[in-house]
Design a protein around this motif. Structure first.
Motif, PDB file in Angstrom:
ATOM      1  N   LYS A   1       2.105   6.338  -7.261  1.00  0.00           N
ATOM      2  CA  LYS A   1       1.014   7.142  -7.806  1.00  0.00           C
ATOM      3  C   LYS A   1       1.342   8.629  -7.718  1.00  0.00           C
ATOM      4  O   LYS A   1       1.026   9.408  -8.630  1.00  0.00           O
TER       5      LYS A   1
ATOM      6  N   SER B   1       1.345   3.958  -3.134  1.00  0.00           N
ATOM      7  CA  SER B   1       0.940   5.349  -2.947  1.00  0.00           C
ATOM      8  C   SER B   1       2.038   6.300  -3.420  1.00  0.00           C
ATOM      9  O   SER B   1       1.759   7.319  -4.075  1.00  0.00           O
TER      10      SER B   1
ATOM     11  N   LYS C   1       0.827  -1.212   0.000  1.00  0.00           N
ATOM     12  CA  LYS C   1       0.000   0.000   0.000  1.00  0.00           C
ATOM     13  C   LYS C   1       0.863   1.264   0.000  1.00  0.00           C
ATOM     14  O   LYS C   1       0.630   2.193  -0.772  1.00  0.00           O
ATOM     15  N   ASN C   2       1.834   1.311   0.886  1.00  0.00           N
ATOM     16  CA  ASN C   2       2.640   2.525   1.021  1.00  0.00           C
ATOM     17  C   ASN C   2       3.466   2.803  -0.234  1.00  0.00           C
ATOM     18  O   ASN C   2       3.539   3.945  -0.715  1.00  0.00           O
TER      19      ASN C   2
END
Length: 844
Positions: free
Chosen positions: A385, A382, A378-379
């Motif tokens: 992105k 992110s 997830k990190n």
């Protein structure tokens, strides 16, 4: 040239997409659809079809080929252009200059000879006309108004009239060709305004469309970004599934083997239960049959012990029957088979733990790999992105810093001023073209005036001629015809030299333009001459690149630029603008892709929480292997199953017993033996047949057979099989715990290359778009074609060449027309004197 350089700056931003990325591994990612670069259709069709007059143009081209058959002198033009002629006489007398002059004369020999003949015509014909007039004033050269009578006078008159008519007809055709060429040039000049406006319109479209195309290229970065974000959002199905697929090559077979072994345990239990039940059923049937056969055998033995068997007639028969009594016994004895209750009890203990459920938990844990990947990335995703968003913002901010609007405004102003200049001066061009048209028309009228005099002279002379009239008594019409002919001769001498001056000037000019400009332009030989190193500038190897980029070492040629623009390629590729501006210094997408790749490479995924099969499940497998099913005497079971129910066929035994009873004397012994035979038949029908055919026993036998064979297969090397399953599970678990990182790194690299591949697709698409679609320079090639091929060559040169061809032909045929007109006029004009013959002298 400053305007052209400003126009080139419109495409500087396009180079931002040509940065190179060299991945180690490039998988075939999904193809992105960037659509089509917006473009408008250009109106200008740089092609001219002359129509019917094209036939005349082709004839003129063929004539020019006869005059000048030599190929385009590339080397000569290069040497002449590179040779510097000084002002002193000595420079022209240098050997190399003399050689060049001789080569030029040799190439132009056809034009020189033709022009010399024309000059000779210009000089001699007025002089001849002057001498002719003076001669006639002295009553010579046909000036004497006296005609001698000749016998062939009519034949000569007819021949002269025919020749003059043919010459006049040829002159008429020539003047018609000249007039048609004159009209064609005027009509094309008037129509050129539309063509010029079309070119200006295309140039405006070219300017206005280029920014929109650049914006479209920039906007399509969102397509790449959206696809990359979609893959990042689906990292579980993409990356997780890839990792799962690679690990599954070892994990799934291990779990499948464990699940198969769990099924084998259940099948073993069922088989043991089937063996136990089937043996009981078969034991019950065979024990009852054994009791009945024992009873029959005992009663039959008692009967044979009767005193009647001691008689001599029955003794041998009774002995035979007594010896066969041992056959009355069962053959398959299921009562002696070992039991399987202990094995069944151990298998039931094993089944108290649901091994299948434990294996399914392993499957479920392994199938959760995509979710583990999602949760553990997830990190990092992110951050990636955010990098993608920053790329888009950077591109947008960079486009805002480009002075596109200012450049466009300047170019538009310059183009508008140029168009206004052309529009303002086009009426002047049309006015001068009118003067030219009028002058050419006057020249044509000169020839027409001469031809009209000849036609009128022929008409009046032919119609008014009276062959019975003497030369002094010819009619007024005939005399007028002769005067018309002499008027035509006079005007021929007056106008012919003027006509020939125009013909020579236009011939030399138009012919050389056709041979030295139009023809080499059509086959691009002219561009090869212009591309000669150090030709246009002695310090520059390539003039065009030196002029545009101040770097003459760049291989940029007129021919290549023209050909690329002719094929409607992008101006960035056609002019090699990468040498003008280094976009990588302003925007380098490779830097961002490397950042994305670096962040993806740092993805760490831990799969150690996945437990394929715990220790309870493994212990359960070991307990199954020690259940004792491999100790069952499968041979004994299979032996009894394959045996028949009785040792002898009871029906055959009964029939044989009854037949032997018939051999005995009639009496109680015979009847007793036949009664025993009937009892045996009854036992066969009531017990043996059901054991062989009844569903209960048949099914029991079949089930026992199948179960024993299943147990035999299962028990074969059971311990080895179980240990192999446990070893496969342990190996798969070890792969997940220790070696999964290598698989994850490999699949992450592929996943990274897929993401980076989208950027490479975008870059490749932009390169292709810049090369072929963005700022397609077809209008530039159209402007060159319009100026040279259409206006200069098709409109002007072809028309001028056709004009001098027609006017020159007419001028040349004035010479025979003059001769025939002078000769013929003598037969039409009224003479002052004639030949008179004295009759008396004649009679004497």
């Amino acid at each position: 040239m400053a305007v052209e350089l400003c126009l080139l700056l419109l495409l500087l931003f396009c180079g931002s997409t040509v940065s190179e990325v060299q991945p180690i591994y490039k998988p075939p990612p999904g193809t992105l659809d960037f659509g089509f670069v917006p473009s408008k259709t250009y109106d200008t069709g740089a092609y001219h079809e002359p129509g019917p007059i094209g036939i005349l143009f082709k004839i003129v081209h063929a004539f020019l080929y006869l005059v000048q058959p030599n190929p385009f002198p590339q080397d000569l033009i290069r040497k002449v252009a590179q040779q510097k002629f000084g002002n002193t006489q000595g420079d022209y007398q240098k050997p190399e200059n003399v050689v060049l002059t001789l080569q030029a004369i040799y190439y132009e020999i056809g034009f020189i000879v033709s022009a010399a003949l024309g000059l000779l015509f210009i000089l001699l014909l007025p002089l001849v006309g002057l001498c002719f007039c003076m001669c006639r004033c002295c009553d010579n050269c046909g000036g004497e108004m006296h005609q001698r009578q000749k016998k062939n006078a009519d034949c000569q008159r007819s021949c002269f009239a025919t020749f003059l008519f043919v010459a006049s007809l040829i002159i008429s055709i020539g003047v018609l060709c000249a007039y048609a060429a004159n009209q064609h040039l005027t009509s094309q000049v008037r129509g050129a305004k539309k063509l010029v406006n079309s070119n200006f319109k295309d140039l405006k479209v070219f300017l206005n469309d280029t920014p929109a195309q650049i914006d479209y290229l920039v906007s399509q970065y969102n397509t790449t970004k959206d696809k990359a974000l979609s893959d990042l959002n689906n990292v579980g199905p993409l990356l997780g599934s890839r990792v799962q697929e690679q690990l599954g090559k070892e994990v799934r077979p291990a779990l499948d083997a464990a699940l198969t072994m769990a099924g084998a345990i259940r099948e073993t239990k069922e088989a043991l239960e089937n063996v136990s039940v089937s043996v009981e059923v078969l034991q019950e049937g065979t024990e009852r049959l054994h009791a009945n056969l024992t009873d029959v055998k005992m009663h039959l033995s008692n009967t044979l012990n009767d005193s009647a068997c001691s008689a001599a007639q029955a003794a041998s028969t009774c002995n035979i029957i007594r010896n066969s009594l041992n056959q009355l016994n069962i053959n398959a004895n299921f009562s002696g088979l070992p039991g399987v209750s202990s094995q069944l009890a151990k298998v039931n203990d094993v089944l108290k733990i649901d091994l299948s459920s434990l294996v399914q938990k392993g499957y479920a844990a392994f199938n959760d790999t995509p979710d583990l990947v999602v949760n553990q990335t997830k990190n990092i995703l992110s951050d990636i992105k955010n990098v993608l968003e920053s790329i888009g913002l950077n591109i947008s901010s960079f486009t805002k810093t480009l002075p596109v609007q200012k450049i466009l405004a300047d170019l538009t102003i310059y183009l508008t001023q140029s168009e206004a200049y052309v529009q303002d001066y086009f009426p002047l061009v049309e006015q001068y073209d009118f003067y030219r048209w009028l002058g050419c028309l006057i020249l044509c009228c000169m020839v027409v005036l001469i031809v009209v005099f000849y036609y009128l002279g022929l008409l009046c002379g032919t119609c008014g001629y009276d062959k019975h009239a003497s030369p002094t008594t010819r009619g007024c019409i005939s005399n007028t015809g002769g005067n018309f002919l002499m008027a035509g001769v006079g005007f021929s001498f007056l106008f012919s030299w003027v006509l020939m001056i125009v013909v020579v000037l236009t011939f030399v000019t138009g012919g050389n333009v056709e041979k030295l400009v139009c023809e080499p332009f059509e086959d691009k030989t002219l561009f090869k001459v212009l591309d000669t190193p150090y030709l246009l500038n002695r310090q520059w190897k390539n003039y065009l690149s030196g002029m545009l980029f101040k770097n003459p070492n760049i291989n940029l040629t007129f021919e290549k630029v023209y050909s690329d623009c002719k094929e409607n390629k992008g101006i960035y590729t056609s002019l090699h603008l990468e040498h003008l501006f280094n976009i990588n210094e302003f925007l380098n997408i490779s830097m961002y892709t490397e950042d994305v790749a670096l962040r993806i490479e740092h993805i760490q995924i831990n799969l150690s929480k996945i437990i394929l099969l715990d220790e309870i499940g493994k212990e359960n497998l070991l307990n199954f292997s020690s259940s004792g099913i491999d100790g069952i005497n499968f041979g004994a079971y299979l032996t009894e199953i394959n045996k028949s129910v009785t040792k002898v066929d009871l029906l055959s035994f009964a029939n044989d017993l009854e037949a032997r009873a018939d051999q005995l004397p009639k009496g109680a012994l015979e009847n007793a033996l036949k009664g025993h035979a009937n009892n045996i038949r009854m036992i066969h029908n009531q017990q043996v047949v059901p054991l062989e055919q009844a569903m209960k026993y048949v099914k029991a036998r079949s089930t026992l057979n199948q179960s024993i064979r299943l147990l035999k297969r299962t028990s074969s090397e059971l311990m080895v099989k179980v240990k192999n399953v446990i070893s496969a599970v342990n190996a798969a678990q070890l792969l997940i715990n220790n070696n999964a990182s290598l698989v994850i790194v490999q699949e992450t690299k592929k996943y990274m290359d897929t993401i980076v591949g989208y950027f490479e697709q975008y870059i490749d698409w932009v390169k292709e778009s810049i090369a072929m679609e963005v700022a397609a320079c077809k209008p530039i090639a159209n402007v060159i074609d319009t100026a040279v091929d259409i206006f200069l060559c098709s409109y002007v040169t072809d028309s001028v060449n056709a004009f001098w061809f027609g006017l020159g032909g007419s001028s040349i045929f004035l010479i025979p027309a003059i001769i025939f007109a002078v000769k013929l006029s003598k037969y039409y004009r009224r003479m002052d004197t004639e030949d008179v013959y004295d009759d008396s002298v004649e009679q004497w």
